[in-house]
Design a protein around this motif. Structure first.
Motif, PDB file in Angstrom:
ATOM      1  N   ALA A  77       0.842  -1.203   0.000  1.00  0.00           N
ATOM      2  CA  ALA A  77       0.000   0.000   0.000  1.00  0.00           C
ATOM      3  C   ALA A  77       0.869   1.243   0.000  1.00  0.00           C
ATOM      4  O   ALA A  77       2.053   1.195   0.332  1.00  0.00           O
ATOM      5  CB  ALA A  77      -0.914   0.010   1.226  1.00  0.00           C
ATOM      6  N   GLY A 115       0.327   5.538   1.236  1.00  0.00           N
ATOM      7  CA  GLY A 115      -0.603   6.311   2.039  1.00  0.00           C
ATOM      8  C   GLY A 115      -0.059   7.663   2.436  1.00  0.00           C
ATOM      9  O   GLY A 115       1.088   8.011   2.154  1.00  0.00           O
ATOM     10  N   LEU A 152      -5.215   5.416   2.891  1.00  0.00           N
ATOM     11  CA  LEU A 152      -4.485   4.305   2.292  1.00  0.00           C
ATOM     12  C   LEU A 152      -4.978   4.047   0.874  1.00  0.00           C
ATOM     13  O   LEU A 152      -6.162   4.208   0.585  1.00  0.00           O
ATOM     14  CB  LEU A 152      -4.693   3.016   3.086  1.00  0.00           C
ATOM     15  CG  LEU A 152      -4.035   2.876   4.438  1.00  0.00           C
ATOM     16  CD1 LEU A 152      -4.423   1.548   5.069  1.00  0.00           C
ATOM     17  CD2 LEU A 152      -2.541   3.000   4.326  1.00  0.00           C
ATOM     18  N   ASP A 176      -4.457   0.733  -1.562  1.00  0.00           N
ATOM     19  CA  ASP A 176      -3.871  -0.596  -1.690  1.00  0.00           C
ATOM     20  C   ASP A 176      -3.247  -0.792  -3.058  1.00  0.00           C
ATOM     21  O   ASP A 176      -3.803  -0.382  -4.075  1.00  0.00           O
ATOM     22  CB  ASP A 176      -4.937  -1.685  -1.483  1.00  0.00           C
ATOM     23  CG  ASP A 176      -5.411  -1.766  -0.045  1.00  0.00           C
ATOM     24  OD1 ASP A 176      -4.599  -1.524   0.874  1.00  0.00           O
ATOM     25  OD2 ASP A 176      -6.594  -2.071   0.165  1.00  0.00           O
TER      26      ASP A 176
END
Length: 110
Positions: free
Chosen positions: A22, A24, A84, A86
């Motif tokens: 991920a 973020g 976030l 992914d």
């Protein structure tokens, strides 16, 4: 300690990489009660999708944001906002051939 700060108003910390699970961002010092721009953020993320071409990534990512904290019912709460995205189609082995090559447009080039 924040890794980045925009003036004296907003703390910005980014994390993750394209060959990890991920990416973020954490945004700090955002006032409560502000409408959170879900749609605008998604529009900008859509721009980073690969286009078909010999130098483009073959990954097919949805790049959908997940707000983990700091937003409730569409409004900022005043707490740090953690977002976030992914990486659902990453394969670390795909980066083996280019891991030591500086690439224009990437932080490792500068």
């Amino acid at each position: 300690m924040r890794s980045n700060k925009w003036d004296s108003f907003i703390g910005i910390t980014t994390f993750g990489e394209s060959h990890g699970p991920a990416i973020g961002v954490v945004l700090e010092d955002i006032k409560p009660g502000i409408d959170f721009p879900f749609k605008r953020i998604q529009q900008e993320l859509n721009k980073r999708r690969p286009i078909n071409g010999s130098y483009s990534s073959l990954r097919k990512e949805e790049d959908r944001i997940k707000v983990i904290s700091g937003v409730l019912e569409g409004k900022t709460t005043g707490m740090p906002i953690c977002i976030l995205v992914d990486n659902t189609d990453f394969k670390t082995a795909d980066y083996e051939k280019i891991k030591n090559i500086f690439r224009p447009g990437h932080g490792d080039y500068s």
